[in-house]
Design a protein around this motif. Structure first.
Motif, PDB file in Angstrom:
ATOM      1  N   ILE A  94       0.860  -1.181   0.000  1.00 35.98           N
ATOM      2  CA  ILE A  94       0.000   0.000   0.000  1.00 35.98           C
ATOM      3  C   ILE A  94       0.897   1.231   0.000  1.00 35.98           C
ATOM      4  N   LYS A  95       0.712   2.115  -0.980  1.00 36.05           N
ATOM      5  CA  LYS A  95       1.464   3.370  -1.053  1.00 36.05           C
ATOM      6  C   LYS A  95       0.573   4.497  -0.532  1.00 36.05           C
ATOM      7  N   VAL A  96       1.012   5.125   0.556  1.00 31.79           N
ATOM      8  CA  VAL A  96       0.207   6.122   1.249  1.00 31.79           C
ATOM      9  C   VAL A  96       0.888   7.483   1.145  1.00 31.79           C
ATOM     10  N   LEU A  97       0.107   8.501   0.807  1.00 28.94           N
ATOM     11  CA  LEU A  97       0.614   9.870   0.756  1.00 28.94           C
ATOM     12  C   LEU A  97       0.809  10.391   2.173  1.00 28.94           C
ATOM     13  N   VAL A  98       2.005  10.949   2.452  1.00 31.24           N
ATOM     14  CA  VAL A  98       2.354  11.424   3.793  1.00 31.24           C
ATOM     15  C   VAL A  98       2.965  12.815   3.678  1.00 31.24           C
ATOM     16  N   THR A  99       2.557  13.713   4.571  1.00 34.46           N
ATOM     17  CA  THR A  99       3.176  15.035   4.674  1.00 34.46           C
ATOM     18  C   THR A  99       4.277  14.959   5.730  1.00 34.46           C
ATOM     19  N   PHE A 100       5.514  15.084   5.299  1.00 34.66           N
ATOM     20  CA  PHE A 100       6.651  14.886   6.189  1.00 34.66           C
ATOM     21  C   PHE A 100       7.008  16.181   6.918  1.00 34.66           C
ATOM     22  N   ASP A 101       7.328  16.039   8.193  1.00 34.91           N
ATOM     23  CA  ASP A 101       7.827  17.133   9.026  1.00 34.91           C
ATOM     24  C   ASP A 101       9.193  16.709   9.563  1.00 34.91           C
ATOM     25  N   VAL A 102      10.257  17.298   9.009  1.00 35.37           N
ATOM     26  CA  VAL A 102      11.619  16.859   9.333  1.00 35.37           C
ATOM     27  C   VAL A 102      12.354  17.885  10.187  1.00 35.37           C
ATOM     28  N   THR A 103      11.620  18.714  10.920  1.00 31.94           N
ATOM     29  CA  THR A 103      12.293  19.716  11.751  1.00 31.94           C
ATOM     30  C   THR A 103      13.138  19.081  12.845  1.00 31.94           C
ATOM     31  N   LYS A 104      12.754  17.885  13.310  1.00 32.18           N
ATOM     32  CA  LYS A 104      13.509  17.206  14.363  1.00 32.18           C
ATOM     33  C   LYS A 104      14.401  16.102  13.810  1.00 32.18           C
ATOM     34  N   TYR A 105      14.696  16.152  12.530  1.00 31.60           N
ATOM     35  CA  TYR A 105      15.583  15.170  11.917  1.00 31.60           C
ATOM     36  C   TYR A 105      16.936  15.164  12.639  1.00 31.60           C
ATOM     37  N   PRO A 106      17.544  14.003  12.966  1.00 29.39           N
ATOM     38  CA  PRO A 106      17.185  12.639  12.555  1.00 29.39           C
ATOM     39  C   PRO A 106      16.341  11.869  13.573  1.00 29.39           C
ATOM     40  N   TYR A 107      15.727  12.552  14.541  1.00 31.68           N
ATOM     41  CA  TYR A 107      14.834  11.888  15.491  1.00 31.68           C
ATOM     42  C   TYR A 107      13.389  12.314  15.232  1.00 31.68           C
ATOM     43  N   ASP A 108      13.039  12.455  13.969  1.00 29.09           N
ATOM     44  CA  ASP A 108      11.706  12.918  13.621  1.00 29.09           C
ATOM     45  C   ASP A 108      10.702  11.773  13.653  1.00 29.09           C
ATOM     46  N   GLU A 109       9.461  12.135  13.900  1.00 24.08           N
ATOM     47  CA  GLU A 109       8.342  11.200  13.884  1.00 24.08           C
ATOM     48  C   GLU A 109       7.358  11.633  12.802  1.00 24.08           C
ATOM     49  N   GLN A 110       6.861  10.668  12.054  1.00 22.71           N
ATOM     50  CA  GLN A 110       5.920  10.936  10.978  1.00 22.71           C
ATOM     51  C   GLN A 110       4.612  10.201  11.255  1.00 22.71           C
ATOM     52  N   ILE A 111       3.512  10.832  10.856  1.00 22.02           N
ATOM     53  CA  ILE A 111       2.175  10.269  11.065  1.00 22.02           C
ATOM     54  C   ILE A 111       1.614   9.834   9.716  1.00 22.02           C
ATOM     55  N   ILE A 112       1.192   8.579   9.644  1.00 20.05           N
ATOM     56  CA  ILE A 112       0.604   8.012   8.425  1.00 20.05           C
ATOM     57  C   ILE A 112      -0.888   7.852   8.661  1.00 20.05           C
ATOM     58  N   ASN A 113      -1.686   8.594   7.912  1.00 13.02           N
ATOM     59  CA  ASN A 113      -3.144   8.496   7.990  1.00 13.02           C
ATOM     60  C   ASN A 113      -3.660   7.699   6.798  1.00 13.02           C
ATOM     61  N   MET A 114      -4.498   6.699   7.075  1.00 13.15           N
ATOM     62  CA  MET A 114      -5.106   5.873   6.030  1.00 13.15           C
ATOM     63  C   MET A 114      -6.612   5.837   6.266  1.00 13.15           C
ATOM     64  N   THR A 115      -7.360   6.405   5.334  1.00 14.91           N
ATOM     65  CA  THR A 115      -8.815   6.484   5.446  1.00 14.91           C
ATOM     66  C   THR A 115      -9.439   5.627   4.351  1.00 14.91           C
ATOM     67  N   PHE A 116     -10.201   4.612   4.757  1.00 16.58           N
ATOM     68  CA  PHE A 116     -10.851   3.694   3.827  1.00 16.58           C
ATOM     69  C   PHE A 116     -12.360   3.927   3.856  1.00 16.58           C
ATOM     70  N   GLY A 117     -12.974   3.816   2.694  1.00 14.84           N
ATOM     71  CA  GLY A 117     -14.421   3.968   2.615  1.00 14.84           C
ATOM     72  C   GLY A 117     -14.936   3.611   1.240  1.00 14.84           C
ATOM     73  N   SER A 118     -16.249   3.625   1.106  1.00 16.51           N
ATOM     74  CA  SER A 118     -16.884   3.332  -0.180  1.00 16.51           C
ATOM     75  C   SER A 118     -16.877   4.585  -1.041  1.00 16.51           C
TER      76      SER A 118
END
Length: 430
Positions: free
Chosen positions: A157-181
């Motif tokens: 599954i390829k998911v679009l993610v908005t990356f926030d790298v201000t705390k690189y290299p200890y950054d955390e990213q949030i992956i949102n996946m919304t499924f529906g009809s």
């Protein structure tokens, strides 16, 4: 007697084989008959027939095996996952007693095959590519005698993610996946969560070399449009980068190189060695900047680590300017000291000659030169007018004060580098 026992054994084996073949043939016959009967009047374009009403409830579950790829340049994350869905269709129910006790059968989900059935038009809002099922294999659909259907597909599954790298290299990213009809409103297709709707494998987990899954959550979302109300399920994964390797191999060496720039204090003044040393340090820091620019992820926000490297380079440039000014002041004080010593020695010779009543003839040009040197020494010792921020420079009129200033600059430079390093690590780790 032995022949009779051998004959009985062979006969028993033959009877068992015949019964097994008969059972297999009967099972195959009933299975074929069941599939033909189920698909006889089945319409793949029609929605499933629920137990009551017109609403079909689809239980949804997402199982994640691990992270396959994280692409910050193209802003997507690829996951290895399994999408599982359950629903009921009374058109696909039967009486097991009429089909040799068969309680289950399997049909196809690929529309290009002949015996396929209806499947939900579930889509992923954050999909990147041709569809979240495009990289998943078509699998068989399991159907029970009560009409319950189980559909599962496994793949990437390829998911679009908005990356926030201000705390690189200890950054955390949030992956949102919304499924529906995509097409049906919730009065026809209601997508809900099954028990434990988001499952992350432990035994068969794929460990990524750079990222870890640290937390997960899920919830139900309702969208209201002019065409009706739609119910979706949203899953959220939080991933964290493994940054210890980068800190040890890049950040700490660059900090030590910047801290080494304060060692210029132990080099001799006025000979250009300190400026050459700091220039070498600056070139090393520029090399680190070039290397980091190739490692840093592409983003509109500059990481704190980028500010740290720029700050270290700016501190080194500041030290080069300070060293040039101090060396110039050192040479200036040395010239003043030399001229004063020369004038004092000349005066001592004159006094010694006068005290000994010796007839020492002093030429007029030597006296004039002495007066000129004395006046020039006095002129040099008086600071020239300049910018207001250089007024303090006139107070540095001895080598002792100059050395004291040099010590303070080296100390506060090293202290500022340590503060910047600690602040950057605290910001990235919190």
């Amino acid at each position: 007697m032995k022949i009779h026992k051998l004959f009985s054994l062979i006969l028993t084996i033959l009877i068992l084989l015949l019964n097994t073949l008969k059972a297999q043939n009967s099972t195959y016959y009933y299975d074929q008959q069941l599939i033909n009967d189920l698909l006889k009047d089945y319409n793949t374009a029609a929605l499933p027939k629920p137990e009551s009403g017109i609403q079909t409830k689809i239980d949804f579950r997402l199982e994640v095996m691990g992270i396959v790829e994280v692409n910050t340049a193209e802003s997507y994350v690829k996951l290895k996952a399994s999408v599982r869905q359950w629903w009921k269709d009374k058109r696909l129910s039967w009486d097991p007693s009429k089909y040799g006790g068969l309680n289950q059968t399997w049909l196809k989900s690929d529309p290009q095959t002949s015996n396929y059935i209806w499947t939900p038009d579930t889509y992923l809002q954050q999909d990147v590519g041709e569809g979240y099922l495009s990289n998943m294999r078509f699998t068989d659909i399991r159907i029970n005698s009560d009409g319950s259907v189980y559909f599962s597909r496994f793949g990437d599954i390829k998911v679009l993610v908005t990356f926030d790298v201000t705390k690189y290299p200890y950054d955390e990213q949030i992956i949102n996946m919304t499924f529906g009809s995509w097409l049906y409103t919730d009065n026809r297709i209601l997508i809900s969560m099954r028990n434990n709707p988001l499952y992350i494998y432990d035994t068969f987990r794929l460990d990524h070399i750079e990222w870890d899954i640290i937390s997960s959550s899920y919830k139900t979302i309702n969208y209201n449009f002019s065409t009706g109300s739609y119910q979706h399920v949203q899953f959220q994964l939080t991933i964290r980068r493994k940054g210890n390797t980068l800190v040890i191999s890049v950040i700490i060496p660059c900090f030590l190189v910047g801290l080494a720039s304060t060692f210029y204090f132990f080099l001799p003044k006025g000979q250009g060695e300190r400026a050459n040393f700091l220039a070498t340090i600056l070139l090393t820091e520029i090399m680190f900047l070039v290397m980091i620019s190739q490692i840093l992820p592409v983003s509109t926000r500059i990481p704190f680590m980028g500010f740290f490297f720029l700050s270290v380079s700016c501190v080194t440039i500041f030290l080069i300017l300070v060293v040039l000014l101090i060396d110039k002041k050192e040479r200036q004080l040395e010239r003043i000291k030399y001229k004063k010593r020369k004038a004092r020695n000349f005066e001592l010779k004159i006094n010694q000659s006068l005290n000994n009543n010796s007839c020492v003839s002093i030429e007029d040009n030597q006296i004039a030169r002495l007066n000129t040197d004395t006046q020039s020494s006095a002129a040099i010792s008086v600071p020239r007018r300049g910018p207001k921020w250089l007024k303090f420079w006139g107070f540095i009129n001895t080598r002792k004060k100059l050395r004291k200033l040099d010590q303070y600059i080296a100390f506060f430079t090293g202290l500022s580098l340590c503060v910047m390093m600690i602040s950057m690590l605290i910001i990235m780790l919190t």
